[in-house]
Design a protein around this motif. Structure first.
Motif, PDB file in Angstrom:
ATOM      1  N   ASN A 105       0.830  -1.206   0.000  1.00  0.00           N
ATOM      2  CA  ASN A 105       0.000   0.000   0.000  1.00  0.00           C
ATOM      3  C   ASN A 105       0.866   1.258   0.000  1.00  0.00           C
ATOM      4  O   ASN A 105       0.519   2.253  -0.625  1.00  0.00           O
ATOM      5  N   GLN A 106       1.989   1.225   0.691  1.00  0.00           N
ATOM      6  CA  GLN A 106       2.900   2.371   0.697  1.00  0.00           C
ATOM      7  C   GLN A 106       3.447   2.642  -0.704  1.00  0.00           C
ATOM      8  O   GLN A 106       3.607   3.799  -1.092  1.00  0.00           O
ATOM      9  N   PHE A 107       3.735   1.585  -1.460  1.00  0.00           N
ATOM     10  CA  PHE A 107       4.171   1.759  -2.839  1.00  0.00           C
ATOM     11  C   PHE A 107       3.063   2.373  -3.687  1.00  0.00           C
ATOM     12  O   PHE A 107       3.316   3.153  -4.590  1.00  0.00           O
ATOM     13  N   LEU A 108       1.835   1.973  -3.415  1.00  0.00           N
ATOM     14  CA  LEU A 108       0.704   2.354  -4.255  1.00  0.00           C
ATOM     15  C   LEU A 108       0.166   3.754  -3.973  1.00  0.00           C
ATOM     16  O   LEU A 108      -0.597   4.289  -4.771  1.00  0.00           O
ATOM     17  N   THR A 109       0.548   4.324  -2.835  1.00  0.00           N
ATOM     18  CA  THR A 109       0.047   5.668  -2.508  1.00  0.00           C
ATOM     19  C   THR A 109       1.097   6.730  -2.721  1.00  0.00           C
ATOM     20  O   THR A 109       2.214   6.506  -2.914  1.00  0.00           O
TER      21      THR A 109
END
Length: 119
Positions: free
Chosen positions: A115-119
């Motif tokens: 999720n950190q990569f995606l945001t």
């Protein structure tokens, strides 16, 4: 002077268009390769795990699959953890619940990192 500015704006937009076309082509190649692997009995489990977890971000996931080895590794780890959790009933009864908790915690942790990569 106005013509020069117009020419520069045109050039910049053409450059952005070219980058977008290259990215689209790369994504098409990646999807084609995955489809071919899928027909051959193999599939990209990491990509599928990420898409299941974040169905609202398929384009970003595919972009990161192309460009980030770290992201691909996290996706593969997520797929492995999900597969291990799915086979938890084959574990010995005395360790089954402890392993279930470990895999569930690992999946949550990996999903947070993705999720950190995606945001």
């Amino acid at each position: 002077m106005a013509r020069l500015a117009y020419g520069r704006v045109t050039y910049l937009s053409n450059s952005k268009l070219r980058r977008k076309m290259v990215l689209t082509r790369k994504l098409s190649v990646l999807e084609g390769a995955m489809e071919t692997q899928s027909r051959g009995g193999l599939k990209n489990d990491g990509l599928q795990a990420a898409l299941r977890r974040f169905p609202d971000k398929p384009l970003r996931i595919r972009q990161l699959m192309l460009g980030s080895e770290s992201f691909r590794g996290l996706c593969e780890d997520l797929a492995l953890a999900e597969r291990a959790l799915a086979t938890i009933d084959t574990f010995e009864a005395d360790v089954r619940e402890e392993r279930r908790r470990e895999f569930e915690e690992l999946i949550v942790s990996l999903a947070d990192e993705l999720n950190q990569f995606l945001t």
